[in-house]
Design an enzyme around this catalytic site. Structure first.
Site, mmCIF file in Angstrom:
data_model
loop_
_atom_site.group_PDB
_atom_site.id
_atom_site.type_symbol
_atom_site.label_atom_id
_atom_site.label_comp_id
_atom_site.label_asym_id
_atom_site.label_seq_id
_atom_site.Cartn_x
_atom_site.Cartn_y
_atom_site.Cartn_z
ATOM 1 N N ILE A 44 35.659 -3.583 -84.536
ATOM 2 C CA ILE A 44 35.303 -4.862 -85.170
ATOM 3 C C ILE A 44 35.665 -6.023 -84.241
ATOM 4 O O ILE A 44 34.894 -6.978 -84.081
ATOM 5 C CB ILE A 44 36.018 -5.015 -86.529
ATOM 6 N N ASP A 82 51.015 -5.614 -75.816
ATOM 7 C CA ASP A 82 51.338 -4.909 -77.066
ATOM 8 C C ASP A 82 51.821 -5.951 -78.073
ATOM 9 O O ASP A 82 52.807 -6.663 -77.812
ATOM 10 C CB ASP A 82 52.449 -3.892 -76.744
ATOM 11 N N ILE A 83 51.181 -6.020 -79.240
ATOM 12 C CA ILE A 83 51.575 -7.058 -80.215
ATOM 13 C C ILE A 83 53.006 -6.874 -80.709
ATOM 14 O O ILE A 83 53.610 -7.805 -81.237
ATOM 15 C CB ILE A 83 50.615 -7.145 -81.434
ATOM 16 N N THR A 102 53.060 -0.704 -85.042
ATOM 17 C CA THR A 102 52.010 -1.662 -84.667
ATOM 18 C C THR A 102 51.624 -2.560 -85.834
ATOM 19 O O THR A 102 51.596 -3.793 -85.713
ATOM 20 C CB THR A 102 50.761 -0.900 -84.150
ATOM 21 N N THR A 125 42.259 -4.823 -95.129
ATOM 22 C CA THR A 125 41.327 -3.811 -95.606
ATOM 23 C C THR A 125 41.353 -3.697 -97.126
ATOM 24 O O THR A 125 42.365 -4.044 -97.761
ATOM 25 C CB THR A 125 41.708 -2.455 -94.976
ATOM 26 N N ASP A 126 40.271 -3.171 -97.686
ATOM 27 C CA ASP A 126 40.260 -2.926 -99.142
ATOM 28 C C ASP A 126 41.209 -1.781 -99.525
ATOM 29 O O ASP A 126 41.545 -1.627 -100.705
ATOM 30 C CB ASP A 126 38.834 -2.639 -99.637
ATOM 31 N N GLU A 127 41.627 -0.982 -98.536
ATOM 32 C CA GLU A 127 42.467 0.191 -98.864
ATOM 33 C C GLU A 127 43.829 -0.203 -99.436
ATOM 34 O O GLU A 127 44.486 0.608 -100.074
ATOM 35 C CB GLU A 127 42.659 1.086 -97.629
ATOM 36 N N TYR A 147 48.569 4.520 -93.517
ATOM 37 C CA TYR A 147 47.769 3.423 -92.950
ATOM 38 C C TYR A 147 47.710 2.245 -93.922
ATOM 39 O O TYR A 147 48.051 1.107 -93.572
ATOM 40 C CB TYR A 147 46.343 3.905 -92.621
ATOM 41 N N LYS A 207 49.234 -1.611 -93.692
ATOM 42 C CA LYS A 207 48.404 -2.817 -93.764
ATOM 43 C C LYS A 207 48.869 -3.711 -94.914
ATOM 44 O O LYS A 207 48.926 -4.931 -94.790
ATOM 45 C CB LYS A 207 46.918 -2.445 -93.958
ATOM 46 N N ARG A 265 32.609 5.310 -100.689
ATOM 47 C CA ARG A 265 32.982 4.188 -99.841
ATOM 48 C C ARG A 265 31.886 3.123 -99.941
ATOM 49 O O ARG A 265 30.741 3.438 -100.246
ATOM 50 C CB ARG A 265 33.149 4.635 -98.364
ATOM 51 N N GLY A 314 45.975 12.972 -100.055
ATOM 52 C CA GLY A 314 45.993 11.671 -100.742
ATOM 53 C C GLY A 314 44.675 10.915 -100.652
ATOM 54 O O GLY A 314 44.662 9.688 -100.728
ATOM 55 N N HIS A 315 43.564 11.649 -100.500
ATOM 56 C CA HIS A 315 42.248 11.045 -100.250
ATOM 57 C C HIS A 315 41.833 10.107 -101.396
ATOM 58 O O HIS A 315 41.581 10.569 -102.517
ATOM 59 C CB HIS A 315 41.231 12.182 -100.097
#
Ligand code: NAD
Ligand code: DAU
Length: 378
Positions: free
Chosen positions: A14, A61-62, A102, A135-137, A184, A188, A248, A317-318
């Site tokens: 992106i 590296d952030i 990260t 993210t929407d996640e 993940y 976030k 999705r 955990g999908h």
């Protein structure tokens, strides 16, 4: 004021679209692309703009606070669009620490470096913005109350014309409570909280946006759509997790980049916007569209790649269903996606088939072995 914009993660999927859009559209801005060039970062994504006078690339590296301090000061940064992240759910299941480092510590280092620099200026936070891409996640998973899908109550130009379904009655709103499930999405969510805390505590001007699944050119081929396009071309198995019934909500990446541009310039400070195209697909239905499109464009007999579909152990955990309600962004800022899903998928498949060298540079050699081992050990 001349704008010196730091875009992090600009060598990724992106980020490269956002960098391209800003460099081409705003010749009076200085665009600094900061990227660590992890396995997911690829400067070949930006070949067409790398020589532009308003573009600079910095490898960093952030999570390195001193480096963030130095870079932000050296380039007199006035705005930050933060996309750098570890982004693949399957990797987060195997290696959650890298995601915390990260996505959480990296975001915190960037916030702190921006705070120190902006607070040191006479005008302080005036004319500054820290825009965090999420993210929407983070909202967790929605119920799949209509497994076969019913006519969706909402539409945008991004919605499919032939398939316009909703697989449940609820949608993620900006007010939906955070409920992340994967390492993940947990990382976030944590970074989103830090961004809002820097606004609430120090008065930093911030915006957070939460977007649905993106698709389009330059996506790393560990993600569903480019992985499957490449596997069909190479007659490799298409590993469908579980029964392929997860849903999705897909948005063409350039429409996400246009939304980011609009929100960066006209969004309300301290606000949140959800970005999505009301375009829900059950994985298995989407996979059938991909197979049909790839086979047609390659001149293969119709249906010849159906045999590649291979049901494999489900992702741990999908999350069952994601579906974004983006009406706030449409109503308040007038954003509309530019592309219908059928056009977007056709364009995407063509791009991957026409840019085989880009794909081969990633998937050959070491990566091919990594990928095969990862699937053997799932
Ligand atoms: P990507 O994995 O393709 O790119 C991530 C980029 O960040 C890479 O260029 C990588 O080198 C860089 N990076 C990683 N760690 C870094 C570090 N420590 N320091 C500096 N750079 C680092 O990811 P993407 O799909 O383009 O996602 C970009 C952002 O958008 C992420 O924050 C992601 O959470 C978010 N997002 C993605 C989607 C999607 O569908 N892909 C949807 C919504 C939100
Ligand atoms: O919703 C936004 C998110 O979309 C972003 O925040 C993430 O960075 C991005 O990776 C994406 O996450 P997903 O997990 O939804 O994307 P992925 O392409 O990995 O998988 C899409 C769906 O396809 C998901 O239900 C898992 C399934 N899948 C995926 C792969 C890679 C398979 O069935 N087989 C596969 O091999």
């Amino acid at each position: 004021m001349k704008k010196n914009i730091l875009i992090t993660g600009g060598a990724g999927f992106i980020g490269s679209h956002v960098v391209r859009l800003f460099v081409n559209k705003y010749s009076d801005y200085n665009i600094v692309n900061l990227d660590k060039l992890t396995y997911a970062g690829n400067l070949a994504n930006l070949k067409d703009i790398e020589d532009k006078p308003n573009y600079t690339f910095v490898k960093a590296d952030i999570a390195d606070l001193d480096e963030m301090r130095r870079i932000i000061r050296e380039h007199a940064i006035t705005g930050i669009i933060h996309l750098a992240a570890e982004s693949h759910v399957d990797r987060s299941i195997k290696d959650p620490f890298t995601f915390a480092r990260t996505n959480v510590m990296g975001t915190l280092a960037l916030l702190q470096a921006a705070k120190e620099y902006w607070e040191s200026l006479p005008e302080k936070y005036e004319g500054k913005l820290f825009y965090h891409i999420s993210t929407d996640e983070v909202y967790g998973a929605l119920e799949l109350t209509n497994p076969e899908g019913v006519e969706s109550p909402f539409t945008t130009t991004a919605s499919s014309t032939e398939h316009h379904l909703a697989f449940g009655t609820d949608f993620f709103l900006e007010t939906t409570k955070y409920n992340p499930h994967s390492p993940y999405s947990a990382s976030k969510a944590s970074s989103d909280h830090f961004v809002r805390a820097y606004h609430d505590t120090y008065g930093m001007p911030t915006i957070v946006t939460n977007c649905s699944n993106n698709y389009g050119p330059y996506q790393f081929p560990e993600k569903l759509i480019p992985l499957f396009i490449n596997n069909i071309r190479n007659r490799k198995a298409l590993p469908v997790y579980g029964k392929g019934e997860n849903v999705r909500d897909w948005l063409f990446v350039e429409d996400h980049a246009r939304a980011i541009d609009l929100i960066f310039h006209r969004g309300k400070v301290a606000d949140t916007y959800n970005i999505g195209g009301f375009n829900e697909w059950k994985n298995i239905d989407l996979i059938k569209v991909i197979i049909k499109t790839v086979d047609r464009l390659l001149g293969n007999p119709e249906g010849c790649s159906d045999e590649l579909i291979t049901y494999v152990t489900d992702r741990a955990g999908h999350d069952l269903r994601y579906a974004i309600d983006s009406r706030k962004l449409q109503k308040e800022l007038g954003w509309e996606p530019s592309l219908q899903f059928e056009e977007g998928i056709e364009k995407t498949v063509r791009w991957y088939l026409d840019n085989q060298e880009w794909m081969d540079n990633i998937t050959s050699g070491d990566y091919e072995k990594y990928y095969d081992d990862m699937y053997k050990n799932r």
